[in-house]
Design a protein around this motif. Structure first.
Motif, PDB file in Angstrom:
ATOM      1  N   ARG A   1       0.794  -1.292  -0.063  1.00  0.00           N
ATOM      2  CA  ARG A   1      -0.039   0.074  -0.150  1.00  0.00           C
ATOM      3  C   ARG A   1       0.756   1.413  -0.094  1.00  0.00           C
ATOM      4  N   GLY A   2       2.162   1.122   0.054  1.00  0.00           N
ATOM      5  CA  GLY A   2       3.089   2.193  -0.126  1.00  0.00           C
ATOM      6  C   GLY A   2       3.690   2.725   1.133  1.00  0.00           C
ATOM      7  N   VAL A   3       3.254   2.128   2.267  1.00  0.00           N
ATOM      8  CA  VAL A   3       3.345   2.908   3.409  1.00  0.00           C
ATOM      9  C   VAL A   3       4.758   2.596   3.995  1.00  0.00           C
ATOM     10  N   HIS A   4       5.744   3.442   4.200  1.00  0.00           N
ATOM     11  CA  HIS A   4       7.111   3.326   4.556  1.00  0.00           C
ATOM     12  C   HIS A   4       7.408   4.058   5.877  1.00  0.00           C
ATOM     13  N   VAL A   5       6.723   5.286   6.033  1.00  0.00           N
ATOM     14  CA  VAL A   5       6.909   6.018   7.375  1.00  0.00           C
ATOM     15  C   VAL A   5       5.525   5.802   8.368  1.00  0.00           C
ATOM     16  N   THR A   6       6.113   5.789   9.691  1.00  0.00           N
ATOM     17  CA  THR A   6       5.122   5.677  10.803  1.00  0.00           C
ATOM     18  C   THR A   6       5.127   6.998  11.513  1.00  0.00           C
ATOM     19  N   PRO A   7       3.848   7.491  12.059  1.00  0.00           N
ATOM     20  CA  PRO A   7       2.589   6.981  11.638  1.00  0.00           C
ATOM     21  C   PRO A   7       2.244   7.497  10.099  1.00  0.00           C
ATOM     22  N   THR A   8       1.396   6.856   9.265  1.00  0.00           N
ATOM     23  CA  THR A   8       0.939   7.125   8.259  1.00  0.00           C
ATOM     24  C   THR A   8      -0.816   7.112   8.203  1.00  0.00           C
ATOM     25  N   CYS A   9      -1.744   7.664   8.063  1.00  0.00           N
ATOM     26  CA  CYS A   9      -2.915   7.543   8.188  1.00  0.00           C
ATOM     27  C   CYS A   9      -3.706   7.691   6.714  1.00  0.00           C
ATOM     28  N   PHE A  10      -4.728   7.007   6.459  1.00  0.00           N
ATOM     29  CA  PHE A  10      -5.548   7.020   5.593  1.00  0.00           C
ATOM     30  C   PHE A  10      -7.190   7.297   5.851  1.00  0.00           C
ATOM     31  N   PHE A  11      -8.076   7.897   5.248  1.00  0.00           N
ATOM     32  CA  PHE A  11      -9.174   7.849   5.559  1.00  0.00           C
ATOM     33  C   PHE A  11     -10.117   7.292   4.412  1.00  0.00           C
ATOM     34  N   ASN A  12     -11.012   6.213   4.438  1.00  0.00           N
ATOM     35  CA  ASN A  12     -11.583   5.509   3.559  1.00  0.00           C
ATOM     36  C   ASN A  12     -10.630   5.285   2.193  1.00  0.00           C
ATOM     37  N   GLY A  13      -9.477   4.729   2.645  1.00  0.00           N
ATOM     38  CA  GLY A  13      -8.721   4.381   1.503  1.00  0.00           C
ATOM     39  C   GLY A  13      -7.863   5.447   0.768  1.00  0.00           C
ATOM     40  N   ILE A  14      -7.882   6.745   1.217  1.00  0.00           N
ATOM     41  CA  ILE A  14      -7.173   7.781   0.735  1.00  0.00           C
ATOM     42  C   ILE A  14      -6.126   8.195   1.995  1.00  0.00           C
ATOM     43  N   GLU A  15      -4.889   8.279   1.353  1.00  0.00           N
ATOM     44  CA  GLU A  15      -3.746   8.649   2.273  1.00  0.00           C
ATOM     45  C   GLU A  15      -4.085  10.040   2.650  1.00  0.00           C
ATOM     46  N   GLN A  16      -3.991  10.597   3.900  1.00  0.00           N
ATOM     47  CA  GLN A  16      -4.130  11.896   4.310  1.00  0.00           C
ATOM     48  C   GLN A  16      -2.763  12.464   4.748  1.00  0.00           C
ATOM     49  N   GLY A  17      -2.067  12.908   3.681  1.00  0.00           N
ATOM     50  CA  GLY A  17      -0.663  13.344   4.081  1.00  0.00           C
ATOM     51  C   GLY A  17      -0.574  14.527   5.039  1.00  0.00           C
ATOM     52  N   GLN A  18      -1.773  15.303   5.442  1.00  0.00           N
ATOM     53  CA  GLN A  18      -1.556  16.448   6.079  1.00  0.00           C
ATOM     54  C   GLN A  18      -1.545  15.910   7.666  1.00  0.00           C
TER      55      GLN A  18
END
Length: 249
Positions: A212-229
């Motif tokens: 899913r392309g997650v490499h950094v923690t923490p990383t957040c998604f809402f309903n499948g869309i990454e929330q980079g902010q």
């Protein structure tokens, strides 16, 4: 506290041949920690590592929100286990969480909170000279004490022995081909896989993180869309504003 015997030279196992392949079935347990109502279709996914101080900070902030009915009735918070290779103990910490998930699922959320609260004790410099066996002994005893405390508080059950529970947890931590290893059959079914010598049963379940392309923690998604902010620096007010907007849309 129970101890793990060091293997002798004669007990050393040969590495698996190329013809030996791991057979992965569909897991019977959902990876990670889920809080709230999954059926609403609103899911906030948070990818965290127990060895990451920024993950710890975000979990602490969300702890004030994720149990509130105004959110748990309308959405779910799903925490995904991310094993970070630059923290050598990361895998072992996540193993302990899965052991609790299988053995005492009613205390899974409590254990996650306890482990994050106690996380500095398990950071790199604190465990630098521990062997894998020593780490397993300590984390399994920590998990046992968490369960004993909760059972005493919630069920007035003071008959549980932390040393007995520790041995139970060690079954899920020690690879089955190592001395003392006895990975339970029911765990193989639930996880959809099992350890192979020094390999770990969690590996197939955590591959999804990289995919899913997650490499950094923490990383957040809402309903499948990454929330980079979203950042670990967010306080409760920022999270409240974000969640209210997400649920209102």
């Amino acid at each position: 506290i129970a101890t793990i015997a060091s293997p002798s030279v004669s007990e050393a196992k040969q590495p698996p041949t190329s013809s030996q392949k791991r057979i992965v079935n569909f897991p019977r347990v959902y990876p990670g920690l889920s809080i709230g109502n999954m059926s609403t279709g609103n899911v906030c996914e948070i990818f965290v590592d127990f060895a990451c101080p920024y993950s710890r900070k975000m979990f602490a902030t969300l702890s004030a929100l994720q149990l509130q009915p105004k959110y748990t009735e309308k959405m779910a918070f799903v925490y995904h286990n991310v094993i970070q290779p630059w923290h050598h103990q990361s895998l072992w910490l996540h193993e302990s969480a899965f052991a609790v998930k299988i053995l005492y699922p009613e205390y899974e959320t409590v254990f996650w909170k306890a482990l994050f609260d106690d996380a500095p004790r398990w950071y790199d410099k604190e465990v630098y000279d521990w062997t894998r066996g020593e780490f397993y002994n300590r984390i399994s005893f920590f998990a046992a004490k968490v369960i004993v405390k909760e059972e005493t508080i919630n069920n007035n059950n003071s008959n549980l022995d932390a040393n007995v529970l520790q041995k139970q947890f060690l079954q899920y931590l020690i690879p089955p081909k190592q001395p003392g290893g006895d990975f339970p059959h029911e765990a193989r079914k639930l996880l959809g896989s099992e350890p192979q010598d020094d390999e770990n049963a969690l590996f197939p379940l955590t591959q999804q993180v990289v995919k899913r392309g997650v490499h950094v923690t923490p990383t957040c998604f809402f309903n499948g869309i990454e929330q980079g902010q979203i950042s670990s620096s967010w306080n409760t007010a920022k999270w409240t504003d974000f969640l209210n907007q997400a649920l209102a849309s």
